[in-house]
Write a protein that holds these residues in place. Sequence first.
Motif, mmCIF file in Angstrom:
data_model
loop_
_atom_site.group_PDB
_atom_site.id
_atom_site.type_symbol
_atom_site.label_atom_id
_atom_site.label_comp_id
_atom_site.label_asym_id
_atom_site.label_seq_id
_atom_site.Cartn_x
_atom_site.Cartn_y
_atom_site.Cartn_z
ATOM 1 N N SER A 127 -1.748 -1.436 4.958
ATOM 2 C CA SER A 127 -1.071 -2.144 3.870
ATOM 3 C C SER A 127 0.240 -2.797 4.288
ATOM 4 C CB SER A 127 -0.821 -1.193 2.700
ATOM 5 O OG SER A 127 0.015 -0.117 3.078
ATOM 6 N N ASP A 178 -3.687 0.528 -1.413
ATOM 7 C CA ASP A 178 -4.473 0.675 -2.638
ATOM 8 C C ASP A 178 -5.794 1.347 -2.293
ATOM 9 O OD1 ASP A 178 -5.890 0.505 -4.994
ATOM 10 O OD2 ASP A 178 -5.868 -1.684 -5.085
ATOM 11 N N THR A 229 -9.418 0.018 -2.872
ATOM 12 C CA THR A 229 -10.051 -1.007 -2.042
ATOM 13 C C THR A 229 -10.620 -0.444 -0.746
ATOM 14 O OG1 THR A 229 -7.980 -1.569 -0.921
ATOM 15 C CG2 THR A 229 -8.490 -2.784 -2.946
ATOM 16 N N GLY A 267 -8.152 -5.487 0.746
ATOM 17 C CA GLY A 267 -7.412 -4.270 1.051
ATOM 18 C C GLY A 267 -7.233 -4.020 2.536
ATOM 19 N N TYR A 323 -3.007 -7.921 2.760
ATOM 20 C CA TYR A 323 -1.637 -7.472 2.473
ATOM 21 C C TYR A 323 -0.665 -8.420 3.184
ATOM 22 C CZ TYR A 323 -3.244 -2.970 0.625
ATOM 23 O OH TYR A 323 -3.823 -1.972 -0.120
#
Length: 79
Positions: A41, A59, A62, A70, A74
């Motif tokens: 992320s 997250d 995802t 995901g 990011y």
Amino acid sequence: MKSHLSGTSLILAGGMTHDRAVEMINAGEIDLAAFGANFTSNPDLVKRMHDSLPLTPPDPNTFYGGDSTGYIDYPAFTA
């Protein structure tokens, strides 16, 4: 645990933070720290940790979703 290993690096993962990693490495408890989901992320995780920038939380909804959502969407940190 590390004292029982001979010539083997000990890597710790799971809930790792920058401060915890630095503390454990400096104390000789581990050799390396792994950051897993936070690396996913935060494509610029090393820069964020170096510059004490906030992290984007991953997250989990995802994870393993079958596409790139995901994993590669990011953004890097912007001020």
